[in-house]
Write an enzyme that holds these catalytic residues in place. Sequence first.
Site, PDB file in Angstrom:
ATOM      1  N   PRO A  23       0.833  -1.207   0.000  1.00 35.67           N
ATOM      2  CA  PRO A  23       0.000   0.000   0.000  1.00 35.67           C
ATOM      3  C   PRO A  23       0.865   1.253   0.000  1.00 35.67           C
ATOM      4  O   PRO A  23       1.825   1.338   0.781  1.00 35.67           O
ATOM      5  CB  PRO A  23      -0.789  -0.118   1.307  1.00 35.67           C
ATOM      6  CG  PRO A  23       0.010  -1.048   2.168  1.00 35.67           C
ATOM      7  CD  PRO A  23       0.695  -1.992   1.236  1.00 35.67           C
ATOM      8  N   THR A  25       0.376   5.506  -0.160  1.00 31.67           N
ATOM      9  CA  THR A  25      -0.332   6.777  -0.269  1.00 31.67           C
ATOM     10  C   THR A  25       0.319   7.604  -1.374  1.00 31.67           C
ATOM     11  O   THR A  25       1.542   7.750  -1.391  1.00 31.67           O
ATOM     12  CB  THR A  25      -0.253   7.498   1.089  1.00 31.67           C
ATOM     13  OG1 THR A  25      -0.999   6.726   2.031  1.00 31.67           O
ATOM     14  CG2 THR A  25      -0.785   8.913   1.016  1.00 31.67           C
ATOM     15  N   GLN A  98      -6.659  -0.696   1.223  1.00 29.81           N
ATOM     16  CA  GLN A  98      -6.191  -0.557   2.594  1.00 29.81           C
ATOM     17  C   GLN A  98      -7.074   0.461   3.328  1.00 29.81           C
ATOM     18  O   GLN A  98      -7.137   1.631   2.948  1.00 29.81           O
ATOM     19  CB  GLN A  98      -4.742  -0.103   2.660  1.00 29.81           C
ATOM     20  CG  GLN A  98      -4.240  -0.172   4.106  1.00 29.81           C
ATOM     21  CD  GLN A  98      -2.833   0.312   4.289  1.00 29.81           C
ATOM     22  OE1 GLN A  98      -2.512   1.425   3.916  1.00 29.81           O
ATOM     23  NE2 GLN A  98      -1.991  -0.522   4.872  1.00 29.81           N
ATOM     24  N   GLY A 175      -2.928  -1.581  10.251  1.00 26.37           N
ATOM     25  CA  GLY A 175      -2.639  -1.690  11.682  1.00 26.37           C
ATOM     26  C   GLY A 175      -1.276  -1.145  12.062  1.00 26.37           C
ATOM     27  O   GLY A 175      -0.763  -1.473  13.137  1.00 26.37           O
ATOM     28  N   TYR A 178      -1.009   4.133  12.540  1.00 25.60           N
ATOM     29  CA  TYR A 178      -2.212   4.960  12.656  1.00 25.60           C
ATOM     30  C   TYR A 178      -3.164   4.423  13.733  1.00 25.60           C
ATOM     31  O   TYR A 178      -2.724   3.796  14.689  1.00 25.60           O
ATOM     32  CB  TYR A 178      -2.828   5.144  11.263  1.00 25.60           C
ATOM     33  CG  TYR A 178      -1.845   5.850  10.360  1.00 25.60           C
ATOM     34  CD1 TYR A 178      -1.633   7.231  10.483  1.00 25.60           C
ATOM     35  CD2 TYR A 178      -1.047   5.150   9.454  1.00 25.60           C
ATOM     36  CE1 TYR A 178      -0.684   7.895   9.712  1.00 25.60           C
ATOM     37  CE2 TYR A 178      -0.093   5.808   8.673  1.00 25.60           C
ATOM     38  CZ  TYR A 178       0.073   7.179   8.804  1.00 25.60           C
ATOM     39  OH  TYR A 178       1.020   7.833   8.049  1.00 25.60           O
ATOM     40  N   ARG A 225      -2.630  -5.434   8.288  1.00 27.86           N
ATOM     41  CA  ARG A 225      -1.199  -5.126   8.238  1.00 27.86           C
ATOM     42  C   ARG A 225      -0.732  -4.751   9.644  1.00 27.86           C
ATOM     43  O   ARG A 225      -1.350  -3.911  10.305  1.00 27.86           O
ATOM     44  CB  ARG A 225      -0.953  -3.965   7.272  1.00 27.86           C
ATOM     45  CG  ARG A 225       0.503  -3.760   6.955  1.00 27.86           C
ATOM     46  CD  ARG A 225       0.715  -2.739   5.844  1.00 27.86           C
ATOM     47  NE  ARG A 225       1.760  -3.200   4.952  1.00 27.86           N
ATOM     48  CZ  ARG A 225       2.679  -2.411   4.392  1.00 27.86           C
ATOM     49  NH1 ARG A 225       2.663  -1.115   4.593  1.00 27.86           N
ATOM     50  NH2 ARG A 225       3.606  -2.913   3.603  1.00 27.86           N
ATOM     51  N   GLY A 309       7.016  -2.051  -2.327  1.00 28.62           N
ATOM     52  CA  GLY A 309       6.454  -0.717  -2.467  1.00 28.62           C
ATOM     53  C   GLY A 309       7.154   0.085  -3.548  1.00 28.62           C
ATOM     54  O   GLY A 309       6.715   0.131  -4.705  1.00 28.62           O
TER      55      GLY A 309
HETATM   56  C1  LIG Z   1       5.150   6.799  -1.168  1.00 23.47           C
HETATM   57  C2  LIG Z   1       4.860   5.791  -0.107  1.00 23.47           C
HETATM   58  C3  LIG Z   1       3.612   5.788   0.509  1.00 23.47           C
HETATM   59  C4  LIG Z   1       3.315   4.825   1.487  1.00 23.47           C
HETATM   60  N1  LIG Z   1       2.042   4.781   2.013  1.00 23.47           N
HETATM   61  C5  LIG Z   1       1.682   3.747   2.808  1.00 23.47           C
HETATM   62  C6  LIG Z   1       0.321   3.556   3.166  1.00 23.47           C
HETATM   63  O1  LIG Z   1      -0.593   4.305   2.771  1.00 23.47           O
HETATM   64  N2  LIG Z   1       0.029   2.490   3.953  1.00 23.47           N
HETATM   65  C7  LIG Z   1       0.995   1.614   4.398  1.00 23.47           C
HETATM   66  O2  LIG Z   1       0.686   0.650   5.099  1.00 23.47           O
HETATM   67  N3  LIG Z   1       2.286   1.772   4.050  1.00 23.47           N
HETATM   68  C8  LIG Z   1       2.648   2.792   3.240  1.00 23.47           C
HETATM   69  N4  LIG Z   1       3.943   2.881   2.805  1.00 23.47           N
HETATM   70  C9  LIG Z   1       4.928   1.846   3.201  1.00 23.47           C
HETATM   71  C10 LIG Z   1       5.018   0.750   2.123  1.00 23.47           C
HETATM   72  O3  LIG Z   1       3.817   0.008   2.025  1.00 23.47           O
HETATM   73  C11 LIG Z   1       6.181  -0.220   2.392  1.00 23.47           C
HETATM   74  O4  LIG Z   1       5.959  -0.895   3.609  1.00 23.47           O
HETATM   75  C12 LIG Z   1       7.531   0.505   2.442  1.00 23.47           C
HETATM   76  O5  LIG Z   1       7.689   1.360   1.323  1.00 23.47           O
HETATM   77  C13 LIG Z   1       8.720  -0.474   2.504  1.00 23.47           C
HETATM   78  O6  LIG Z   1       8.690  -1.365   1.412  1.00 23.47           O
HETATM   79  P1  LIG Z   1       9.606  -1.145   0.093  1.00 23.47           P
HETATM   80  O7  LIG Z   1      11.027  -1.032   0.548  1.00 23.47           O
HETATM   81  O8  LIG Z   1       9.343  -2.330  -0.773  1.00 23.47           O
HETATM   82  O9  LIG Z   1       9.142   0.154  -0.554  1.00 23.47           O
HETATM   83  C14 LIG Z   1       4.286   3.864   1.856  1.00 23.47           C
HETATM   84  C15 LIG Z   1       5.543   3.887   1.245  1.00 23.47           C
HETATM   85  C16 LIG Z   1       5.823   4.819   0.264  1.00 23.47           C
HETATM   86  C17 LIG Z   1       7.174   4.775  -0.428  1.00 23.47           C
END
Ligand SMILES: Cc1cc2nc3c(=O)[nH]c(=O)nc-3n(C[C@H](O)[C@H](O)[C@H](O)COP(=O)(O)O)c2cc1C
Length: 363
Positions: A23, A25, A98, A175, A178, A225, A309
């Site tokens: 997920p 944002t 999410q 989870g 927030y 999560r 992500g």
């Molecule tokens: C731009 C951005 C927005 C994110 N928004 C959320 C979100 O809305 N909800 C969430 O659970 N995690 C959010 N994350 C965390 C990611 O889901 C992920 O756990 C994190 O980027 C680490 O994984 P990665 O190294 O594969 O990017 C966000 C990460 C990024 C980069």
Amino acid sequence: MTDIHSPFTLGRIELQNRFVMAPMTRARANDDGTPGPLAAEYYGQRASVGLIITEGTQPSDDGQGYPMTPGIYTDAHVAGWREVNDSIHAQGGHVFYQLMHAGRMSHPDNTPHHRQGVAPSAIAPGEQIYTLDGMKDIPVPRALTTDEVEATVKDYAYAARRAIESGADGVEIHGVAYLVHQFLAISSNKRTDRYGGSIENRARFAIAVAQAIIAEIGADRTGIRLSPGFTGMGLDVGPEGPDLFRYLVAELDKLGLAYIHIVHYGEDNILHDFRRIWHQAIILNRPARPREDIGKDIASGLADLESYGAHVLANPDFIERVVLHAPLNTADHRVFFGNQPEGAAAGYTDFPTLKASRKGVQA
Ligand SMILES: Cc1cc2nc3c(=O)[nH]c(=O)nc-3n(C[C@H](O)[C@H](O)[C@H](O)COP(=O)(O)O)c2cc1C
């Protein structure tokens, strides 16, 4: 040895592979909380991952924390998301939304009703938050009454119903960091009612949200999560943290949710505990996982699916690039949130695919 490219049955859906889009944002929704004009294209471009988990989506006005995030509780939201889902499903993909209630990580400038944020207790996180007028201090939130806690649980269930109505395959309860996590943490939850104090009481909100959603849409369409090792945003689960998370996962296991999605920091011991306690699917996110480790947790049996992500954000054809050992586009944090000065597509739908790069054109 299980291969990350192999299919997986998640609840009632068949995923084409075990890659999950984590997920993220992106803060590009319309003012009324409907997905922005390019959301269907953005998610459709990434539908080759087995499962897309959308950006955090608020279940109510109170649940919004940041500007330009989408919601899923009005008729307009349902209609807007339907287009997004159609785009994902048309490419053979699947999607869970999410559900994110920001709790105290909010600001009156960012919510439709411009009210103070709500939280387990009236304790500010001691941080600043992005608003359309720049960074501002996060004000002290208002503590929810016990009745309001129960009304908030119902908001999640209503949002889950609307999500399914809009064509989603399921929902993920956010989870981490927030509202749900704010109930788990001793630094943000000083309640003296049944939602605060003991491990059982602090976990009660998360469990109640899961139960209420399950009653609306079914356990096989509900995931959650969690991140036992997360310590940001002023959250401290205290020395009992590992016991709290083991208790929570064991209680959620009894409900038969489709999956837990772990954002993992620290030692792997707790992951092994979860593997023992939890009987449904585990999605594992290891932040900034090195490329050579892709698929390792599935091969070892520690997880059933792995989420990514930033790589998926920057590479609509992430899986193809993994297969071909091709170079990856890198995600630039400057394009993460909001419409860019270069236009709405910048840093959103304009990342080139491998094929497009090789032809020297943009996707
Ligand atoms: C731009 C951005 C927005 C994110 N928004 C959320 C979100 O809305 N909800 C969430 O659970 N995690 C959010 N994350 C965390 C990611 O889901 C992920 O756990 C994190 O980027 C680490 O994984 P990665 O190294 O594969 O990017 C966000 C990460 C990024 C980069």
